[in-house]
Design an enzyme around this catalytic site. Structure first.
Site, short mmCIF file in Angstrom:
data_model
loop_
_atom_site.label_atom_id
_atom_site.label_comp_id
_atom_site.label_asym_id
_atom_site.label_seq_id
_atom_site.Cartn_x
_atom_site.Cartn_y
_atom_site.Cartn_z
N HIS A 154 7.82 3.06 -7.83
CA HIS A 154 8.19 2.74 -9.20
C HIS A 154 7.45 3.59 -10.23
O HIS A 154 7.83 3.62 -11.39
CB HIS A 154 8.02 1.25 -9.50
N ASP A 184 8.12 0.24 -1.82
CA ASP A 184 7.58 0.74 -3.09
C ASP A 184 6.49 1.79 -2.87
O ASP A 184 5.46 1.79 -3.54
CB ASP A 184 7.03 -0.41 -3.94
N GLY A 255 -1.13 0.81 -15.09
CA GLY A 255 -1.69 2.14 -14.87
C GLY A 255 -2.40 2.27 -13.54
O GLY A 255 -2.66 3.37 -13.05
N ASN A 256 -2.75 1.11 -12.92
CA ASN A 256 -3.35 1.14 -11.59
C ASN A 256 -2.30 1.30 -10.49
O ASN A 256 -2.66 1.46 -9.32
CB ASN A 256 -4.14 -0.13 -11.31
N SER A 257 -1.04 1.23 -10.82
CA SER A 257 0.01 1.35 -9.82
C SER A 257 -0.17 2.62 -8.99
O SER A 257 -0.29 3.72 -9.53
CB SER A 257 1.39 1.42 -10.49
N GLY A 313 20.56 -6.13 13.66
CA GLY A 313 21.92 -6.58 13.36
C GLY A 313 22.12 -8.07 13.41
O GLY A 313 23.11 -8.56 13.97
#
Length: 519
Positions: A154, A184, A255-257, A313
């Site tokens: 992200h 992510d 901002g730590n992402s 499946g």
């Protein structure tokens, strides 16, 4: 008590043998109220212990660790095409509208500028005569000397330009090698082959209670270090089909992402991804993707820029207490097969609806999420041994896995609302429902359709709705209200306290366990 403490500490030190004074000095200094005052009394009564006392009073420090790993942590700035009304806080896309956690779980690290939705923002872009764009900021960390960087998907999603700033302020142009939305994670490469400092992923899992240190770029401030402990493992926060987050209490913010969380040996144990926050700021609950997951995903991305997953499946759901009771299981564990997809690896191998998957290649399966993660970790065309319970008996089935691609991974099925169907019906008081043959209403070719339901019944509480089609009761196919009643009697006769119904709504089938406490 506080005024007497120094005197008590000094008096005690005077009567103990000299060989034990150094040890007792540290214990007393830490144990009495006002530890530094206690140390002062000791030093006055025994000046020779001053240096020793000061040494033992020195608190634990993360300074050496921070100095060691910080050079490998970077700030990432991303230029993306602007979209209307982009918020500072991106909410998890998997939360349905009105979900109670929707406003609390937020992406962080996506501070966007020059993308305001109001008229002033539009004029700002028009004056400069540029194509509308937005800027995002996040963190990342180098995992190789030639410039490979791990961050969050992200942070770099839809990036047109990526700029990396290393410790000291030098900037580099970078490109996105690959991303994986389901976990992510993303891999970025600096377009320079210089000898960069880097860090490695931990080889062993951290435990709840272990010290950790987070490093990142909160609010665009540059390298910032915070510390805390691992407060929980295996958190499922609804972010994706493979949620398995570490919960940490080290303060992390927007901002730590994409930044790393380290153990005390300087190895990366997690990739910071989300915070729990009503306001957007840290309240001490953060979530990190564990190193064990990140290593596998990053290796795939580095290989060819994409992640390939195994595919079984099946639609599955977690075994609840009620379902376990209805199946005569000793404990609510495993993943219940609610539906086998046509022409899937599971169908070809012989898996059946109602099977409870308990292990894959010897690895125990506790719930549906765990089965999804375990299967996804295999490469397509791998053959795995799937252990199941079928009719109370254990079986092992060899399954050659397929390729997941963009298929929807297994997940718990929510109940849906069907249209009201008007018809004469027979009441089933034990379940609190009324049903008619589905074929008579045109709702389905088989089963019975629910035409009325007591809103205070266990069936309603378990998610059954008017319009749902009951296909099976306790593993027996039903075509009429009499079939349902007979199957319920059989369940009661066996001593079980709940009946397991296989229910279809639209194209989705699921299992629902209904307690038999009525009548």
């Amino acid at each position: 008590m506080t005024n007497n403490s120094p005197r008590r500490a000094g008096w005690t030190a005077a009567i103990i043998p000299s060989s034990k004074r150094a040890l007792m000095a540290s214990v007393l200094a830490l144990g009495v109220a006002g530890g530094m005052i206690g140390q002062s009394a000791l030093v006055q009564s025994t000046p020779a212990l001053a240096e020793s006392a000061q040494t033992t009073m020195k608190p634990f420090s993360f300074a050496d660790l921070a100095e060691k790993v910080s050079p490998a942590v970077v700030s990432i700035s991303v230029k993306t095409e602007a979209t209307p009304n982009v918020s500072f806080f991106q909410e998890f896309p998997d939360f349905p509208d009105g979900h109670p956690l929707e406003r609390f779980f937020r992406r962080f690290g996506e501070e966007r500028f020059g993308n305001r939705g109001d008229d002033q923002g539009k004029r700002w872009r028009h004056r400069r005569g540029r194509h509308p764009y937005a800027m995002a900021q996040g963190s990342g960390f180098l995992i190789s000397s030639d410039g490979y960087i791990v961050t969050n998907n992200h942070v770099v999603d839809n990036a047109e330009e990526v700029t990396v700033t290393v410790q000291g302020g030098k900037t580099y142009t970078a490109k996105v090698i690959g991303t994986d939305k389901k976990t992510d994670l993303a891999l970025v490469k600096i377009e320079d082959n210089g000898g960069f400092p880097f860090v490695s992923f931990a080889d062993k899992d951290v435990r709840v209670g272990d010290w950790v240190m987070a490093v990142g770029n909160p609010f665009g401030l540059g390298g910032t270090v915070t510390s805390g402990i691992v407060s929980a493992r295996g958190r499922d926060i609804g972010a994706g089909p493979y949620d398995d987050f570490l919960q940490i209490d080290a303060p992390i913010n927007r901002g730590n992402s994409g930044g790393p969380t380290f153990d005390l040996d300087g190895n990366v144990v997690g990739v910071n991804t989300a915070i729990y926050s009503p306001s957007g700021g840290s309240i001490g609950i953060g979530f990190a993707i564990p190193a064990s997951t990140a290593k596998e995903i990053v290796a795939d991305l580095k290989d060819d820029g994409k992640v390939v997953r195994g595919w079984l499946g099946v639609h599955i759901q977690t075994v609840t207490d009620d379902i376990a009771e209805s199946l005569s299981l000793d404990e609510p564990t495993g993943a219940l097969v609610a539906e086998v997809q046509p022409n899937s690896p599971a169908e070809k191998a012989g898996l059946k609806t109602g099977d409870v998957v308990t292990a894959v290649d010897g690895e125990k399966i506790d719930n549906s999420k765990e089965l999804a993660r375990v299967v996804a970790a295999y490469q397509p065309d791998s053959t795995v041994k799937v252990e199941v319970l079928r009719g109370g008996k254990a079986q092992t089935i060899d399954v050659k896995l397929g390729r997941l691609n963009d298929r929807v991974a297994s997940a718990d099925r929510d109940s849906g609302n069907g249209d009201d169907t008007q018809s004469s019906s027979t009441s089933l008081e034990d379940l609190g429902i009324a049903v008619v043959p589905a074929a008579e209403t045109g709702a389905a070719d088989q089963g019975v359709v629910i035409t009325d339901i007591d809103p205070e019944s266990d069936a309603a509480a378990r998610g059954l709705r008017v319009g749902d089609v009951i296909l099976e009761v306790a593993g027996t196919a039903v075509e009429s209200p009499r079939d349902v009643a007979r199957a319920i009697d059989d369940v009661k006769g066996s001593g079980r306290k709940a009946a397991l119904l296989r229910v279809q709504n639209g194209d989705t089938a699921r299992f629902v366990a209904i307690p038999l406490s009525r009548g």
